[in-house]
Design a protein around this motif. Structure first.
Motif, PDB file in Angstrom:
ATOM      1  N   SER A  31       0.894  -1.207   0.092  1.00 34.81           N
ATOM      2  CA  SER A  31      -0.049  -0.204  -0.071  1.00 34.81           C
ATOM      3  C   SER A  31       0.977   1.244  -0.200  1.00 34.81           C
ATOM      4  O   SER A  31       2.271   1.009   0.445  1.00 34.81           O
ATOM      5  N   ASP A  32       0.027   2.234  -0.387  1.00 32.01           N
ATOM      6  CA  ASP A  32       0.863   3.708  -0.262  1.00 32.01           C
ATOM      7  C   ASP A  32       1.332   3.826   1.566  1.00 32.01           C
ATOM      8  O   ASP A  32       2.610   4.435   1.287  1.00 32.01           O
ATOM      9  N   GLY A 137      -3.537   0.409   4.953  1.00 36.44           N
ATOM     10  CA  GLY A 137      -3.162  -0.335   4.090  1.00 36.44           C
ATOM     11  C   GLY A 137      -4.072  -1.356   3.137  1.00 36.44           C
ATOM     12  O   GLY A 137      -5.243  -1.087   3.280  1.00 36.44           O
ATOM     13  N   LEU A 138      -3.738  -2.310   2.604  1.00 36.31           N
ATOM     14  CA  LEU A 138      -4.432  -3.449   1.844  1.00 36.31           C
ATOM     15  C   LEU A 138      -4.697  -4.489   2.813  1.00 36.31           C
ATOM     16  O   LEU A 138      -5.444  -5.590   2.288  1.00 36.31           O
ATOM     17  N   LYS A 166      -1.625   7.667   5.982  1.00 37.55           N
ATOM     18  CA  LYS A 166      -1.846   7.198   4.515  1.00 37.55           C
ATOM     19  C   LYS A 166      -1.268   8.200   3.734  1.00 37.55           C
ATOM     20  O   LYS A 166      -0.820   7.750   2.730  1.00 37.55           O
TER      21      LYS A 166
END
Length: 316
Positions: A31-32, A137-138, A166
């Motif tokens: 994730s970013d 996140g994912l 994030k």
């Protein structure tokens, strides 16, 4: 930038006598948020002469209850696919960060465990200087502070835990301040010690924030109080004295660190969030006295972590 004066990390308790290179441990999930965590960790490691260990986790699906037969039937193939994806993620993360910091010593770790367990196992190793995670996140590691993973890490992590939001501006080359919440408690003192070590290592200014609120706001719940307790000037002076007393010892230990003391009339969360910019690191103790009591277990911690635009460090 490393200060010319002051103790080395080994003298400050940040290093140990073990021959192994000290490392920042960072959890990634693609994730970013975890990418920001990786970049921030690498930037810190380069400035402090540390290495980085990139960690991701692949753990078995729950195989109990009425769906256990279905889980068992597909577990072998799904586990293999997840493991391949995880190894590819680790390799990509390593290559990506080395393009930015080619001099960095990087290790990879694929753990067959729950995310919290994987990071706690790494945190317990003597070479670990800090654990860094993303706040969103994912799934997996980067769900920190949304559910039980983050709560468990915050409650049990034996080294400083740093959380990246994030949406975070690029950490590479950014020079921020260290914002520390001070309330006179023991965890607050340890947060202050970490803040000074960090400020000394990266050449940053340290801002000590001691929040106070008018006694009138609490009078109805406290019963009769002496008239002098309503003197806002006296309350502010007491808050400033608390901060200055706590600063005396670490300031003597790190004379190169520039310190700014802020006695702020506000709730601790408001005081810290309004003081910090996206480039700053907010450092707080896991528990405290007054406004910081219950941090990471209640609304104060959630407000700081969800409201911060930059990294937040939790120190036990």
């Amino acid at each position: 930038m490393v200060g010319a004066e002051g103790p080395k990390e080994s003298e400050a308790g940040e290093m140990s006598n073990t021959p192994e290179l000290r490392r920042m441990v960072v959890g990634v999930d693609g994730s970013d948020s975890s990418r920001y965590a990786l970049e921030w960790s690498a930037n810190q490691a380069v400035q402090r002469g540390l290495g980085v260990r990139i960690v991701t986790a692949v753990w078995p699906l729950v195989a109990e209850g009425p769906f256990s037969d279905v889980v068992h039937a597909g577990e072998s193939s799904s586990s293999s696919a997840r493991e391949q994806d995880a190894r590819a993620l680790l390799d990509y993360a390593r290559d990506w960060v080395l393009r930015i910091f080619p001099e960095l010593d990087v290790e990879e770790k694929l753990a067959a465990a729950r995310p919290a367990e994987a990071l706690l196992e790494e945190a317990a190793k003597p070479e670990t200087a800090a654990v860094v995670i993303g706040s969103r996140g994912l799934g997996g590691l980067a769900t920190a502070f949304v559910g039980s993973v983050g709560v468990e890490l915050a409650a049990r992590c034996p080294v400083p835990l740093v959380v990246l939001p994030k949406k975070h501006e690029s950490a590479h080359g950014a020079r921020g301040r260290i914002i520390v919440g001070v309330d006179g408690s023991e965890p607050s003192r340890r947060a202050l010690e970490f803040g000074f070590r960090q400020a000394h290592a990266v050449g940053a200014e340290l801002v000590a924030v001691c929040a106070w609120q008018p006694m009138a706001a609490f009078a109805s719940a406290m019963g009769p109080v002496p008239p002098e307790a309503f003197d806002d000037g006296a309350i502010e002076a007491a808050a400033r004295r608390t901060a200055e007393e706590e600063l005396r010892e670490p300031s003597a230990q790190y004379p190169d660190v520039i310190v700014d003391v802020r006695a702020v009339r506000a709730h601790p969360v408001v005081a810290l969030l309004e003081e910090a910019t996206p480039a700053d690191l907010i450092v707080v103790g896991s528990r405290g006295r007054g406004g910081f009591t219950g941090l990471l277990l209640g609304s104060v911690s959630q407000s700081i972590l969800h409201g911060a635009h930059g990294p937040v460090a939790i120190v036990h």
